[in-house]
Design a protein around this motif. Structure first.
Motif, PDB file in Angstrom:
ATOM      1  N   ALA A  52     -93.922  49.129 -33.575  1.00  0.00           N
ATOM      2  CA  ALA A  52     -92.849  48.203 -33.183  1.00  0.00           C
ATOM      3  C   ALA A  52     -92.501  47.265 -34.336  1.00  0.00           C
ATOM      4  N   LYS A  53     -93.515  46.814 -35.075  1.00  0.00           N
ATOM      5  CA  LYS A  53     -93.264  45.925 -36.215  1.00  0.00           C
ATOM      6  C   LYS A  53     -92.496  46.649 -37.311  1.00  0.00           C
ATOM      7  N   ASP A  63     -78.783  44.739 -31.874  1.00  0.00           N
ATOM      8  CA  ASP A  63     -79.342  43.417 -31.575  1.00  0.00           C
ATOM      9  C   ASP A  63     -80.191  43.443 -30.307  1.00  0.00           C
ATOM     10  N   GLU A  64     -79.758  44.219 -29.328  1.00  0.00           N
ATOM     11  CA  GLU A  64     -80.501  44.291 -28.064  1.00  0.00           C
ATOM     12  C   GLU A  64     -81.855  44.958 -28.265  1.00  0.00           C
ATOM     13  N   ALA A  65     -81.892  46.052 -29.036  1.00  0.00           N
ATOM     14  CA  ALA A  65     -83.157  46.747 -29.307  1.00  0.00           C
ATOM     15  C   ALA A  65     -84.095  45.858 -30.118  1.00  0.00           C
ATOM     16  N   LYS A  70     -88.981  42.568 -30.343  1.00  0.00           N
ATOM     17  CA  LYS A  70     -89.560  41.273 -30.667  1.00  0.00           C
ATOM     18  C   LYS A  70     -90.280  40.673 -29.467  1.00  0.00           C
ATOM     19  N   ASP A  71     -89.691  40.805 -28.288  1.00  0.00           N
ATOM     20  CA  ASP A  71     -90.314  40.287 -27.075  1.00  0.00           C
ATOM     21  C   ASP A  71     -91.585  41.067 -26.750  1.00  0.00           C
ATOM     22  N   SER A  88     -90.993  35.818 -21.596  1.00  0.00           N
ATOM     23  CA  SER A  88     -90.599  34.891 -22.663  1.00  0.00           C
ATOM     24  C   SER A  88     -90.339  33.494 -22.099  1.00  0.00           C
ATOM     25  N   TYR A  89     -89.706  33.434 -20.951  1.00  0.00           N
ATOM     26  CA  TYR A  89     -89.399  32.153 -20.306  1.00  0.00           C
ATOM     27  C   TYR A  89     -90.683  31.413 -19.927  1.00  0.00           C
TER      28      TYR A  89
END
Length: 228
Positions: A52-53, A63-65, A70-71, A88-89
């Motif tokens: 993923a990194k 941008d969505e991917a 990142k999340d 995240s929230y």
């Protein structure tokens, strides 16, 4: 006193002791395979994070991917360092709480309260929800821990006074059994830690004039069940 000794020793008769030790040995043996499985899953997770990194550095990603990857990494990292699986929230809310009250509230306290669903987010605010059942469960765990602890201490005292009546192997087996019972007292007491930590957090939140949720314990009744 003689009857008490007979009763205590009767609870740890040789047959019961050997059954307990056999069960303990079996549990240790059976634990080996699940442990290997967990290690394999952990290695797979690490490979997924590394991949993923690498993908984050790819400029062709939308941008969505990019946001999803990142999340994903942040969720894993938060779980690894703080032991809490969150969105995240939720992470933002918990981090604000920890940073604002770093001298009073530790991440261990937050993890215990959050994982047991005492610490929740309602109306965009962190709040602690405790009810009568939570209070009763905490008191019951404390009571059982106390009773088991007293019993194990009495058992060890009686065993030490009659050690000459047993062979070395039987004496060792009984001592292991009594020690295991003593350690179980700590287990019962540990069940109360999330509740006690939640009470501490609740008091701090209320000191900030955060309105408690309906059905929660009031600050004045922090050690007794709430009324409904």
């Amino acid at each position: 006193m003689v009857k008490l000794e007979e009763w205590i020793l009767g609870l740890s008769n040789p047959q019961g002791v050997w059954i307990f030790l056999a069960f303990l040995l079996g549990a240790i043996i059976m634990k080996k395979q699940p442990t290997q499985l967990l290690l394999q899953l952990q290695e797979r997770k690490m490979r997924d994070i590394a991949q993923a990194k690498e993908l984050l550095e790819c400029t062709a990603l939308s941008d969505e991917a990019h946001k999803l990857l990142k999340d994903y990494i942040e969720t894993y990292s938060f779980k690894k360092f703080y032991g809490i699986m969150t969105t995240s929230y939720e992470r933002k809310k918990l981090m604000v709480l920890a940073e604002t009250h770093e001298k009073e509230i530790t991440w261990v306290m937050i993890r215990r309260a959050f994982q047991n669903r005492y610490l929740v987010i309602e109306d965009d605010q962190l709040t602690v929800k405790l009810n009568r059942f939570d209070w009763a469960s905490s008191k019951a765990s404390s009571f059982f821990g106390f009773v088991v602890g007293i019993f194990s201490v009495l058992q060890l005292l009686v065993l030490s006074g009659s050690s000459q009546d047993y062979s070395l192997i039987e004496l060792t087996a009984r001592a292991i059994f009594a020690t295991s019972v003593f350690l179980s007292a700590f287990f019962f007491n540990s069940l109360t830690w999330p509740y006690k930590n939640a009470l501490v957090i609740k008091k701090i939140l209320e000191s900030e004039e955060v309105k408690p949720s309906k059905g929660t314990l009031s600050e004045a009744d922090g050690n007794s069940p709430s009324s409904h």
